[in-house]
Design a protein around this motif. Structure first.
Motif, PDB file in Angstrom:
ATOM      1  N   ASN A   1       0.786  -1.289   0.117  1.00  0.00           N
ATOM      2  CA  ASN A   1       0.113   0.019   0.141  1.00  0.00           C
ATOM      3  C   ASN A   1       0.806   1.229   0.100  1.00  0.00           C
ATOM      4  O   ASN A   1       0.485   2.231  -0.769  1.00  0.00           O
ATOM      5  CB  ASN A   1      -0.997  -0.026   1.249  1.00  0.00           C
TER       6      ASN A   1
ATOM      7  N   SER B   1      -8.134  -5.587  -0.268  1.00  0.00           N
ATOM      8  CA  SER B   1      -9.276  -4.616   0.034  1.00  0.00           C
ATOM      9  C   SER B   1     -10.196  -4.974  -1.111  1.00  0.00           C
ATOM     10  O   SER B   1     -10.153  -5.532  -2.245  1.00  0.00           O
ATOM     11  CB  SER B   1      -8.884  -3.373  -0.305  1.00  0.00           C
ATOM     12  N   THR B   2     -11.460  -4.488  -1.018  1.00  0.00           N
ATOM     13  CA  THR B   2     -12.567  -4.669  -1.807  1.00  0.00           C
ATOM     14  C   THR B   2     -12.221  -3.991  -3.352  1.00  0.00           C
ATOM     15  O   THR B   2     -12.543  -4.586  -4.305  1.00  0.00           O
ATOM     16  CB  THR B   2     -14.017  -3.852  -1.377  1.00  0.00           C
TER      17      THR B   2
END
Length: 196
Positions: free
Chosen positions: A72, A171-172
């Motif tokens: 990230n 994550s989605t």
């Protein structure tokens, strides 16, 4: 000798053992972050950004919390179109060189088999030509299948991630990107049927 995947993009991994493992499988420029060392190494970060701009990068970190923090951090500083995320599945165990398993008990990139790593690259689309998905899966689709934004969504999303052999911390939005870059809407609907 087994053939290597030839990549135009640079591959970003966490450490030297990951680099050693990946170099057996791909013919590419591989750079290591030295784990969390990348958070303090401004020079290396700017080099990674330069590589991303020139040729694109494939980020391949471990599937644990630390791996996702590094992924990230890198992704947030690089334009989306220059990053491909390749994911390894959650596999529990310990690397042969270690005395005990990692904190979360998951194998890292270095502990994955050749087949699992090749599959991670293929599924990320690194050795595929760019195709445009005419009918992409949307956030609304995930909502309507109960994978996002509904009660019980967490369990359904976990089941879907397991079925897709993706790490649980995805994550989605990353899940959507993965789905739309690696399968058709019809293939996704088949998987949803199997997951229930």
């Amino acid at each position: 000798m087994e053939e290597k995947l030839k990549l135009e993009q640079a591959v970003i991994v966490e450490g030297r053992y990951d680099k050693s493992k990946v170099s057996e499988i791909v013919d590419a420029f591989i750079i290591e972050t030295n784990g969390f060392g990348i958070f303090k190494d401004k020079e290396k970060l700017s080099f990674i950004k330069k590589l991303a701009k020139e040729r694109g990068v494939v980020i391949l970190t471990d599937s644990d919390h630390a791996g996702f923090m590094i992924r990230n951090y890198l992704s947030s500083g690089i334009p989306k179109e220059n990053v491909i995320n390749a994911y390894i599945p959650d596999v529990y165990g310990k690397e042969s060189r270690k005395d005990k398993p990692s904190k979360e008990g998951k194998l890292g990139v270095e502990g994955m088999s050749r087949e699992v790593l090749l599959n991670a690259f293929r599924r990320a689309g690194v050795n595929c030509t760019d195709t445009v998905n005419e009918n992409p899966v949307t956030n609304f689709d995930l909502y309507s299948f109960g994978i996002s934004g509904t009660s019980g969504a967490k369990q359904k999303k976990k089941a879907l991630l397991r079925a897709l052999e993706l790490p649980e911390f995805l994550s989605t939005n990353s899940l959507l990107t993965f789905i739309n870059s690696s399968m058709s809407r019809e293939e996704f609907l088949e998987i949803i049927k199997e997951v229930g």
